[in-house]
Design a protein around this motif. Sequence first.
Motif, mmCIF file in Angstrom:
data_model
loop_
_atom_site.group_PDB
_atom_site.id
_atom_site.type_symbol
_atom_site.label_atom_id
_atom_site.label_comp_id
_atom_site.label_asym_id
_atom_site.label_seq_id
_atom_site.Cartn_x
_atom_site.Cartn_y
_atom_site.Cartn_z
ATOM 1 N N GLN A 19 0.836 -1.211 0.000
ATOM 2 C CA GLN A 19 0.000 0.000 0.000
ATOM 3 C C GLN A 19 0.870 1.261 0.000
ATOM 4 O OE1 GLN A 19 -3.531 0.510 -0.246
ATOM 5 N NE2 GLN A 19 -2.555 2.460 -0.709
ATOM 6 N N ARG A 22 2.421 1.591 -3.440
ATOM 7 C CA ARG A 22 1.475 2.069 -4.443
ATOM 8 C C ARG A 22 1.245 3.583 -4.289
ATOM 9 N NH1 ARG A 22 -2.314 0.604 -8.084
ATOM 10 N NH2 ARG A 22 -3.862 2.218 -8.451
ATOM 11 N N SER A 23 1.040 4.018 -3.035
ATOM 12 C CA SER A 23 0.790 5.440 -2.809
ATOM 13 C C SER A 23 2.000 6.269 -3.233
ATOM 14 C CB SER A 23 0.480 5.695 -1.330
ATOM 15 O OG SER A 23 -0.715 5.042 -0.972
ATOM 16 N N TRP A 24 3.202 5.757 -2.946
ATOM 17 C CA TRP A 24 4.423 6.461 -3.301
ATOM 18 C C TRP A 24 4.562 6.570 -4.812
ATOM 19 C CZ3 TRP A 24 7.721 9.640 -1.220
ATOM 20 C CH2 TRP A 24 8.948 9.853 -1.846
ATOM 21 N N THR A 26 2.160 6.214 -7.225
ATOM 22 C CA THR A 26 1.120 7.003 -7.904
ATOM 23 C C THR A 26 1.061 8.434 -7.361
ATOM 24 O OG1 THR A 26 -0.569 6.319 -6.306
ATOM 25 C CG2 THR A 26 -0.294 4.926 -8.237
ATOM 26 N N ARG A 27 1.807 8.709 -6.293
ATOM 27 C CA ARG A 27 1.745 10.005 -5.596
ATOM 28 C C ARG A 27 0.299 10.426 -5.344
ATOM 29 N NH1 ARG A 27 6.678 11.805 -4.945
ATOM 30 N NH2 ARG A 27 6.151 13.879 -4.205
ATOM 31 N N SER A 28 -0.515 9.484 -4.915
ATOM 32 C CA SER A 28 -1.924 9.778 -4.656
ATOM 33 C C SER A 28 -2.461 8.833 -3.591
ATOM 34 C CB SER A 28 -2.730 9.599 -5.949
ATOM 35 O OG SER A 28 -4.111 9.664 -5.670
ATOM 36 N N ALA A 29 -3.158 9.397 -2.616
ATOM 37 C CA ALA A 29 -3.796 8.570 -1.594
ATOM 38 C C ALA A 29 -5.153 9.162 -1.231
ATOM 39 C CB ALA A 29 -2.902 8.470 -0.355
ATOM 40 N N LEU A 73 1.904 6.259 6.120
ATOM 41 C CA LEU A 73 0.891 6.478 5.085
ATOM 42 C C LEU A 73 0.171 7.806 5.297
ATOM 43 C CD1 LEU A 73 -0.521 5.426 2.570
ATOM 44 C CD2 LEU A 73 -2.153 4.238 4.034
ATOM 45 N N LYS A 77 -0.055 10.740 2.607
ATOM 46 C CA LYS A 77 -1.365 11.246 2.190
ATOM 47 C C LYS A 77 -1.434 12.776 2.379
ATOM 48 C CE LYS A 77 -6.333 10.919 3.193
ATOM 49 N NZ LYS A 77 -6.793 11.240 1.833
ATOM 50 N N ASP B 31 -6.756 4.235 -5.388
ATOM 51 C CA ASP B 31 -5.560 4.464 -4.576
ATOM 52 C C ASP B 31 -5.331 3.344 -3.574
ATOM 53 O OD1 ASP B 31 -5.029 6.769 -5.879
ATOM 54 O OD2 ASP B 31 -5.941 8.077 -4.380
ATOM 55 N N SER B 33 -4.450 -0.395 -2.740
ATOM 56 C CA SER B 33 -3.711 -1.445 -3.434
ATOM 57 C C SER B 33 -4.424 -2.791 -3.325
ATOM 58 C CB SER B 33 -2.308 -1.522 -2.822
ATOM 59 O OG SER B 33 -1.755 -2.805 -2.995
#
Lengths: 88, 88
Positions: A19, A22-24, A26-29, A73, A77, B31, B33
Amino acid sequence: MTILGLLAGALTTGCWLPQLLRSWRTRSARDISWTYLGILGLGVTLWLSYGLLTNEITIILANGATISAIITLAGLKALFDREARETT
Amino acid sequence: MTILGLLAGALTTGCWLPQLLRSWRTRSARDISWTYLGILGLGVTLWLSYGLLTNEITIILANGATISAIITLAGLKALFDREARETT
């Protein structure tokens, strides 16, 4: 039994790694709810206290590590949500 | 001690409600995962087994309810991810 608990803890703690990645990436949370993170963080902190009071090493280890992941996270975010606001 | 466990379980289970509401409202869960949800689901299932084997009612209740929430979110994510693919 301890092995089962350790395995369960390794999974519910380890799941935060993909997780975070993925956030890192896509640079989106934004799809992750602040309320979710807040209540979860508080709950995991209580689980840690429960583990400390009942002396259950599996619960202590799993929840201690999970707290770090949730804080990381939340930091990502906050950063990415601000970036998104600034570019729109 | 059981009270503390029940409170901790109520929080780590209840936190899914705002997340489900947010995903439903925004119709987006990209967002989040898949790997996170998959590993978490497996881990929570193991925690449930651990609770059943150690007869810890707090762990049984919390993890049983969390599994339903994770399955619901996975269903929403599958739906909304497909919607997003179809509109782009």
